[in-house]
Design a protein around this motif. Structure first.
Motif, PDB file in Angstrom:
ATOM      1  N   VAL A 139      11.137   7.311  11.318  1.00 41.68           N
ATOM      2  CA  VAL A 139      11.579   8.320  10.347  1.00 41.68           C
ATOM      3  C   VAL A 139      10.800   8.173   9.043  1.00 41.68           C
ATOM      4  O   VAL A 139      10.709   7.069   8.487  1.00 41.68           O
ATOM      5  N   ASP A 140      10.242   9.284   8.565  1.00 39.38           N
ATOM      6  CA  ASP A 140       9.578   9.323   7.261  1.00 39.38           C
ATOM      7  C   ASP A 140      10.609   9.713   6.217  1.00 39.38           C
ATOM      8  O   ASP A 140      11.160  10.818   6.263  1.00 39.38           O
ATOM      9  N   SER A 141      10.899   8.781   5.301  1.00 39.79           N
ATOM     10  CA  SER A 141      11.804   9.129   4.204  1.00 39.79           C
ATOM     11  C   SER A 141      11.121   8.816   2.872  1.00 39.79           C
ATOM     12  O   SER A 141      11.740   8.282   1.956  1.00 39.79           O
ATOM     13  N   VAL A 142       9.847   9.183   2.791  1.00 41.09           N
ATOM     14  CA  VAL A 142       9.102   8.920   1.555  1.00 41.09           C
ATOM     15  C   VAL A 142       9.770   9.645   0.385  1.00 41.09           C
ATOM     16  O   VAL A 142       9.990   9.068  -0.682  1.00 41.09           O
ATOM     17  N   THR A 143      10.164  10.899   0.623  1.00 37.86           N
ATOM     18  CA  THR A 143      10.808  11.668  -0.451  1.00 37.86           C
ATOM     19  C   THR A 143      12.335  11.590  -0.376  1.00 37.86           C
ATOM     20  O   THR A 143      13.021  11.930  -1.322  1.00 37.86           O
ATOM     21  N   GLY A 144      12.854  11.083   0.737  1.00 39.42           N
ATOM     22  CA  GLY A 144      14.312  11.066   0.903  1.00 39.42           C
ATOM     23  C   GLY A 144      14.994   9.903   0.203  1.00 39.42           C
ATOM     24  O   GLY A 144      16.034  10.071  -0.445  1.00 39.42           O
ATOM     25  N   ALA A 202       0.879  -1.175   0.000  1.00 38.05           N
ATOM     26  CA  ALA A 202       0.000   0.000   0.000  1.00 38.05           C
ATOM     27  C   ALA A 202       0.919   1.229   0.000  1.00 38.05           C
ATOM     28  O   ALA A 202       2.121   1.087   0.245  1.00 38.05           O
ATOM     29  N   PRO A 203       0.371   2.425  -0.244  1.00 37.76           N
ATOM     30  CA  PRO A 203       1.252   3.584  -0.425  1.00 37.76           C
ATOM     31  C   PRO A 203       1.951   4.047   0.844  1.00 37.76           C
ATOM     32  O   PRO A 203       1.774   3.468   1.926  1.00 37.76           O
ATOM     33  N   GLY A 204       2.730   5.123   0.715  1.00 33.61           N
ATOM     34  CA  GLY A 204       3.542   5.638   1.820  1.00 33.61           C
ATOM     35  C   GLY A 204       2.762   5.834   3.112  1.00 33.61           C
ATOM     36  O   GLY A 204       3.279   5.588   4.197  1.00 33.61           O
ATOM     37  N   SER A 205       1.515   6.260   2.989  1.00 26.34           N
ATOM     38  CA  SER A 205       0.701   6.477   4.196  1.00 26.34           C
ATOM     39  C   SER A 205       0.544   5.173   4.980  1.00 26.34           C
ATOM     40  O   SER A 205       0.451   5.192   6.212  1.00 26.34           O
ATOM     41  N   ALA A 206       0.506   4.060   4.281  1.00 27.55           N
ATOM     42  CA  ALA A 206       0.395   2.769   4.967  1.00 27.55           C
ATOM     43  C   ALA A 206       1.724   2.384   5.615  1.00 27.55           C
ATOM     44  O   ALA A 206       1.747   1.724   6.666  1.00 27.55           O
ATOM     45  N   VAL A 256       3.427  19.273   6.509  1.00 28.93           N
ATOM     46  CA  VAL A 256       2.218  18.441   6.481  1.00 28.93           C
ATOM     47  C   VAL A 256       2.420  17.078   7.135  1.00 28.93           C
ATOM     48  O   VAL A 256       1.565  16.582   7.863  1.00 28.93           O
ATOM     49  N   PHE A 257       3.547  16.464   6.854  1.00 23.99           N
ATOM     50  CA  PHE A 257       3.641  15.042   7.188  1.00 23.99           C
ATOM     51  C   PHE A 257       3.919  14.784   8.666  1.00 23.99           C
ATOM     52  O   PHE A 257       3.530  13.744   9.196  1.00 23.99           O
ATOM     53  N   GLY A 258       4.545  15.748   9.339  1.00 31.60           N
ATOM     54  CA  GLY A 258       4.661  15.649  10.798  1.00 31.60           C
ATOM     55  C   GLY A 258       3.284  15.707  11.444  1.00 31.60           C
ATOM     56  O   GLY A 258       3.008  15.014  12.440  1.00 31.60           O
ATOM     57  N   THR A 316       7.274   4.522  -3.210  1.00 27.68           N
ATOM     58  CA  THR A 316       7.911   4.093  -4.457  1.00 27.68           C
ATOM     59  C   THR A 316       7.852   5.158  -5.541  1.00 27.68           C
ATOM     60  O   THR A 316       8.558   5.077  -6.534  1.00 27.68           O
ATOM     61  N   GLN A 317       6.980   6.163  -5.354  1.00 32.65           N
ATOM     62  CA  GLN A 317       6.657   7.088  -6.450  1.00 32.65           C
ATOM     63  C   GLN A 317       7.502   8.351  -6.476  1.00 32.65           C
ATOM     64  O   GLN A 317       7.204   9.266  -7.213  1.00 32.65           O
ATOM     65  N   LYS A 318       8.542   8.392  -5.652  1.00 33.56           N
ATOM     66  CA  LYS A 318       9.348   9.617  -5.595  1.00 33.56           C
ATOM     67  C   LYS A 318      10.711   9.324  -6.245  1.00 33.56           C
ATOM     68  O   LYS A 318      10.771   9.166  -7.449  1.00 33.56           O
ATOM     69  N   CYS A 319      11.779   9.230  -5.432  1.00 34.42           N
ATOM     70  CA  CYS A 319      13.106   9.096  -6.036  1.00 34.42           C
ATOM     71  C   CYS A 319      13.415   7.673  -6.494  1.00 34.42           C
ATOM     72  O   CYS A 319      14.453   7.430  -7.105  1.00 34.42           O
ATOM     73  N   GLU A 340      10.835  16.723   4.084  1.00 39.53           N
ATOM     74  CA  GLU A 340       9.458  17.258   4.173  1.00 39.53           C
ATOM     75  C   GLU A 340       9.002  17.708   2.783  1.00 39.53           C
ATOM     76  O   GLU A 340       9.413  18.749   2.285  1.00 39.53           O
ATOM     77  N   THR A 341       8.158  16.923   2.168  1.00 39.30           N
ATOM     78  CA  THR A 341       7.730  17.185   0.789  1.00 39.30           C
ATOM     79  C   THR A 341       6.879  18.452   0.686  1.00 39.30           C
ATOM     80  O   THR A 341       6.767  19.030  -0.388  1.00 39.30           O
ATOM     81  N   SER A 342       6.264  18.858   1.787  1.00 37.61           N
ATOM     82  CA  SER A 342       5.407  20.042   1.701  1.00 37.61           C
ATOM     83  C   SER A 342       6.224  21.327   1.588  1.00 37.61           C
ATOM     84  O   SER A 342       5.690  22.356   1.190  1.00 37.61           O
TER      85      SER A 342
HETATM   86  C1  LIG Z   1       6.906  12.942   3.338  1.00 36.40           C
HETATM   87  C2  LIG Z   1       5.721  12.122   2.936  1.00 36.40           C
HETATM   88  N1  LIG Z   1       5.203  11.239   3.811  1.00 36.40           N
HETATM   89  C3  LIG Z   1       4.144  10.467   3.502  1.00 36.40           C
HETATM   90  C4  LIG Z   1       3.539  10.553   2.261  1.00 36.40           C
HETATM   91  C5  LIG Z   1       2.362   9.701   1.952  1.00 36.40           C
HETATM   92  O1  LIG Z   1       2.637   8.842   0.891  1.00 36.40           O
HETATM   93  P1  LIG Z   1       1.478   8.296  -0.070  1.00 36.40           P
HETATM   94  O2  LIG Z   1       0.878   9.473  -0.752  1.00 36.40           O
HETATM   95  O3  LIG Z   1       2.209   7.356  -0.989  1.00 36.40           O
HETATM   96  O4  LIG Z   1       0.493   7.589   0.793  1.00 36.40           O
HETATM   97  C6  LIG Z   1       4.034  11.457   1.321  1.00 36.40           C
HETATM   98  C7  LIG Z   1       3.405  11.607   0.002  1.00 36.40           C
HETATM   99  O5  LIG Z   1       3.633  12.532  -0.725  1.00 36.40           O
HETATM  100  C8  LIG Z   1       5.151  12.248   1.669  1.00 36.40           C
HETATM  101  O6  LIG Z   1       5.661  13.124   0.795  1.00 36.40           O
END
Ligand SMILES: Cc1ncc(COP(=O)(O)O)c(C=O)c1O
Length: 400
Positions: free
Chosen positions: A171-176, A68-72, A95-97, A196-199, A146-148
């Motif tokens: 640690v959130d490294s979705v974009t890292g 499932a996506p990053g949120s999962a 946003v993500f914090g 998976t959808q970033k770098c 922080e993607t925001s």
């Molecule tokens: C830093 C960060 N954390 C979490 C997420 C959530 O990932 P997803 O949209 O794949 O559920 C994102 C998505 O942009 C993100 O940038």
């Protein structure tokens, strides 16, 4: 209604994600489906684990892609590591914090918030104070990239502080991941999730995660059942961790996993350090072009992510109209600002396969043309500055 096949337009994706996907990855997705317990598939999963360990720079046995996506991935970390009543220090600088805090509360935990202005990194001094003031805190949670906003926080220092206070880290490294240096073992990260959808330049929908032995011990010593059946790592491990004896947990997203495998093979071929260097190289050229147009960055240079460039919208410009024109006339997607920066910044992604010279020059020429039409920039400067930056880097022997 008679529907026909959906044929999406060709776009250049330079927003906050998803990013452009390598054609090799899309082609891997269309390979024949096989069963998710097929020994050949299980062999691929084993290999994928090793590739993810490389991407995260870890030897953690519990390293896998959540289906499932990053949120999962985020929820997987929180539901497994936070029990009702646990105190968690959550750093919020975007946003993500904020979403991490929400996760803590939904797990029945208490969030102690350490706040920094959007656009700034997480302050190690504030975290040190929070750790001192809350010796009963069980976890420190923060966002690496922080993607925001495009701010990068210092994972190594924050994890060291947490360890000094016997606190686990999430640690959130979705974009890292794959875009900026990250050493999960050397920096002592306990739980990390990515996307998976970033770098990684793969399709969205999977979330690589990794857990240290300290985190696994905590999960195994829980006194409450993990409230999510789907994300309970004790159960997921029966499938991902069982070697050749895998038990059915859920039907794995088979073709999506082919895609992730391919994107990780591409990362290995390029080399992780080369991938980080490539992101920096193209960021430098993009920055030269944006600054030549007079656009100012939101984040101070030393804390900037090369893969996510937030710049202020010039005075009097309708930012949404500019994005709309870029999409319609040039097939180019860039991102809008969020929260306090909604309507005030653009977020320009240079992620994975999309971190290349063609994308940099496409973006600068299109943005320059659209802004020149509005009389806020002089045409020609951005492209010249980016080309000069590439020439300087080539002369200096920059790889990437
Ligand atoms: C830093 C960060 N954390 C979490 C997420 C959530 O990932 P997803 O949209 O794949 O559920 C994102 C998505 O942009 C993100 O940038």
């Amino acid at each position: 209604m008679t529907a026909s096949s959906f044929l999406p337009p060709q776009r250049t994706l330079m927003g906050p994600g998803p990013s452009d996907v390598n054609p090799r990855v899309l082609s891997a997705m269309s390979r024949p489906i096989i069963g998710h317990l097929d020994p050949v598939f299980v062999g691929m999963m084993e290999e994928m684990k090793g590739l993810l360990q490389y991407a995260f720079q870890t030897e953690n046995a519990l390293t896998l892609p959540v289906s499932a996506p990053g949120s999962a991935g985020m929820e997987t970390c929180f539901v497994n590591l936070v029990e009702p009543g646990d105190k968690v220090i959550v750093c919020i600088n975007g946003v993500f914090g904020t979403r991490m805090k929400e996760n803590v509360e939904r797990c029945g935990g208490t969030a102690v918030v350490v706040e920094d202005d959007w656009g700034n990194p997480v302050s190690p001094d504030k975290v040190a104070d929070a750790l001192k003031g809350n010796p009963d805190a069980k976890v420190l949670a923060f966002v690496h990239a922080e993607t925001s906003t495009g701010a990068r926080s210092d994972v190594e220092t924050l994890c060291r502080l947490a360890r000094e206070h016997d606190c686990l880290t999430i640690v959130d490294s979705v974009t890292g991941l794959a875009g900026s240096p990250l050493y999960v073992d050397d920096w002592g990260v306990d739980a990390i999730y990515s996307g998976t959808q970033k770098c990684l330049s793969c399709t969205p929908g999977l979330s690589p995660v990794s857990f240290s032995q300290r985190a696994v011990d905590r999960i195994q010593a829980r006194s409450h059942k993990v409230q999510s059946w789907f994300l309970d790592l004790n159960l997921v491990m029966g499938y991902w961790g069982g070697g050749s004896k895998r038990a059915y947990h859920h039907t794995a997203p088979i073709n999506a996993l082919y895609a992730l495998h391919e994107s990780l093979v591409i990362l290995q071929e390029e080399g992780l350090e080369n991938s980080w260097a490539r992101h920096c190289r193209h960021h430098d050229a993009l920055r030269a072009g944006l600054e030549a147009m007079g656009l100012e960055f939101l984040v101070a240079e030393e804390h900037r992510l090369p893969q996510l460039n937030s710049v202020h919208v010039p005075e009097g410009v309708d930012e949404a109209a500019v994005r709309g024109e870029l999409l319609e006339r040039y097939g180019l997607e860039i991102g809008a600002g969020l929260g306090p920066y909604a309507g005030k910044v653009w977020r320009i992604g240079l992620m994975g396969y999309g971190a290349n010279e063609r994308n940099v020059l496409t973006c600068l020429s299109a943005l320059e043309a659209v802004l020149a039409d509005r009389g806020v920039v002089e045409p020609g400067r951005a492209m010249a500055a980016a080309r000069a930056a590439y020439a300087r880097m080539d002369a200096a022997g920059s790889t990437g």
